[in-house]
Design a protein around this motif. Structure first.
Motif, PDB file in Angstrom:
ATOM      1  N   HIS A   1       0.865  -1.192   0.000  1.00  0.00           N
ATOM      2  CA  HIS A   1       0.000   0.000   0.000  1.00  0.00           C
ATOM      3  C   HIS A   1       0.896   1.235   0.000  1.00  0.00           C
TER       4      HIS A   1
ATOM      5  N   HIS B   1       1.456   5.334  -1.993  1.00  0.00           N
ATOM      6  CA  HIS B   1       1.033   6.390  -2.929  1.00  0.00           C
ATOM      7  C   HIS B   1       2.351   7.015  -3.413  1.00  0.00           C
TER       8      HIS B   1
ATOM      9  N   LYS C   1      -0.463   3.639  -5.977  1.00  0.00           N
ATOM     10  CA  LYS C   1      -1.810   4.146  -6.277  1.00  0.00           C
ATOM     11  C   LYS C   1      -1.741   5.508  -6.972  1.00  0.00           C
TER      12      LYS C   1
ATOM     13  N   HIS D   1      -9.699   1.754   1.215  1.00  0.00           N
ATOM     14  CA  HIS D   1      -9.286   2.453   2.428  1.00  0.00           C
ATOM     15  C   HIS D   1     -10.521   2.397   3.332  1.00  0.00           C
TER      16      HIS D   1
ATOM     17  N   HIS E   1      -6.041   0.009   6.426  1.00  0.00           N
ATOM     18  CA  HIS E   1      -6.154   0.926   7.584  1.00  0.00           C
ATOM     19  C   HIS E   1      -6.812   0.220   8.768  1.00  0.00           C
TER      20      HIS E   1
ATOM     21  N   ASP F   1       2.133   2.777   3.577  1.00  0.00           N
ATOM     22  CA  ASP F   1       1.194   3.842   3.193  1.00  0.00           C
ATOM     23  C   ASP F   1       1.965   5.072   2.720  1.00  0.00           C
TER      24      ASP F   1
END
Ligand SMILES: [Zn+2]
Length: 420
Positions: free
Chosen positions: A84, A86, A153, A254, A277, A329
């Motif tokens: 996960h 970004h 992502k 999420h 999460h 994350d």
């Protein structure tokens, strides 16, 4: 078979053999195979043999062309998998730290046009080349810390053009450096300011315009949605995810980060590969995810960085049979960290996970969470030769030390890509 690379004399070779088909859960979450004085023989891009140094040396032929690494005093793990991130975005948000220190809650920073929305401005303004350059730099940092595969992502564009630009940048970053990136479309990451009064209108754009183009251009493997109070409701999330599923994308969410809206229940209902999460997941959500085999991807670095006192109930989830994975994350706001080694520490100390559970959560279960368990996540014959060698006498040491990069060597597809 020609052995191109041999790693021998490792204090421990640690792997979760035989878990490629199904993620590890319950008491299986801690199942590890630990080979003392271990060796790994590599043929080209794949693993040829894993065993004790004596066994491996007995079975293989080493010649002048074989590169030999002496791993005395080291622990060998599968290359780490970060399920996960970004990782491609414009700008940075160090100025929000001051607001955070004054105690301004995240949703209020967002309401003031900060948070995700300021990253959206910066990402829209950035050229594709700038996004690619930033992504490559971050991936190099990740690789140097042992990560060889990661999910990536979109979601800071929030227009068709900027979302496609981000996903194309992710594809280019994937090709430009060794870390394999698995792309996820997250057009429903936030409501852009142009649609502040009309979130359903924005979702029409996501569903009718973005999703078909993303699929047609083959830019994503998964679709994700930020299901949260003030962002997208369970009903809105369902709309996006069902449209994505109809177009053949895998699903992620999420879910249950700030308010227990029922995102984890929706993930179970729709057969999502993971819900991520989960700080405030309900007992029902835990039960449904366990029954449906949805992987719980916990992001404790985000909880740490947001100074929250309540972490995801990892122990309860493991005991209920939810397979758990861990991720950084990595993002410009709530978790500007791309080092999974730090996540190991936070997961042990604050999620109360044990080192074996954590190792599986950043290797094989993480690989399951991004559909790569047949290729990576464990050290087994025939799998991709992705390995992380740590300067550590045993695997417990990885959870014990913190704040120091313990990597000594990283191998990606049979090639040494980091050597300290
Ligand atoms: Zn995220």
């Amino acid at each position: 078979m020609e052995i191109t690379l041999l790693i021998k004399n490792a204090n421990q070779v640690v792997t979760s053999r035989g878990a490629s088909e199904k993620p590890l859960s319950g008491t299986g979450q801690k199942a590890l195979t630990v080979i003392e004085d271990g060796a790994v023989a590599v043929c080209g891009e794949t693993i040829a043999l894993v065993g004790s140094t004596a066994e491996v040396l007995d079975k293989i032929q080493v010649d002048d062309s074989t590169k030999v690494l002496d791993a005395s005093g080291k622990v060998v793990l599968p290359g780490l998998v970060d399920p996960h991130t970004h990782v491609v975005f414009g700008g940075s948000r160090e100025h929000e730290l001051a607001l955070k220190l004054q105690g301004v809650p995240y949703l209020e920073i967002l309401a003031r046009g900060g948070g995700i929305l300021s990253s959206v401005e910066a990402t829209r303004a950035a050229s594709k080349e700038e996004l690619i350059a930033g992504g490559i730099k971050s991936c190099q940092q990740m690789l140097a810390q042992g990560t060889t595969t990661a999910e990536a992502k979109s979601g800071y564009g929030l227009t068709t053009k900027a979302e496609i630009k981000t996903l194309e940048a992710i594809k280019a970053v994937d090709r430009a450096q060794p870390v394999d990136l698995i792309p996820t479309f997250l057009g429903a990451h936030a409501v852009p300011k142009e649609y502040k009064e009309n979130p359903d209108g924005y979702l029409d754009v996501v569903i009718k315009d973005m999703l078909p183009q993303v699929v047609e251009k083959n830019l994503a493997r998964y679709c994700d949605v930020f299901c949260e109070e003030g962002i997208f409701s369970v009903e809105q999330s369902r709309r996006v995810l069902m449209a994505a599923r109809n177009l053949g994308l895998g699903l992620k969410m999420h879910a249950d980060e700030i308010s227990p809206l029922g995102g984890s229940e929706l993930a179970a209902e729709l057969g999502a590969v993971s819900a991520d999460h989960l700080l405030v997941i309900s007992d029902q959500g835990i039960e449904n995810m366990a029954a449906a085999g949805v992987i719980g991807v916990i992001l404790p670095g985000t909880t740490f960085y947001l100074c929250e006192d309540h972490y995801a109930p990892a122990r309860k989830m493991i005991e209920a049979g939810v397979p758990v994975a861990l991720a950084t994350d990595f993002n410009p706001g709530s978790s500007p960290n791309n080092n999974l080694q730090l996540i190991v520490n936070i997961a042990c100390l604050y999620l109360r996970m044990t080192p074996p559970e954590v190792i599986n959560a950043i290797t094989i279960n993480a690989a399951h969470a991004i559909g790569r368990s047949e290729q990576v996540g464990s050290l087994e014959e025939g799998k991709m030769a992705d390995l992380a060698l740590f300067a550590a006498p045993n695997y417990d040491y990885l959870a014990y030390r913190y704040g120091t990069n313990l990597i000594s060597t990283v191998i990606k597809k049979g090639k040494i890509v980091v050597e300290v």
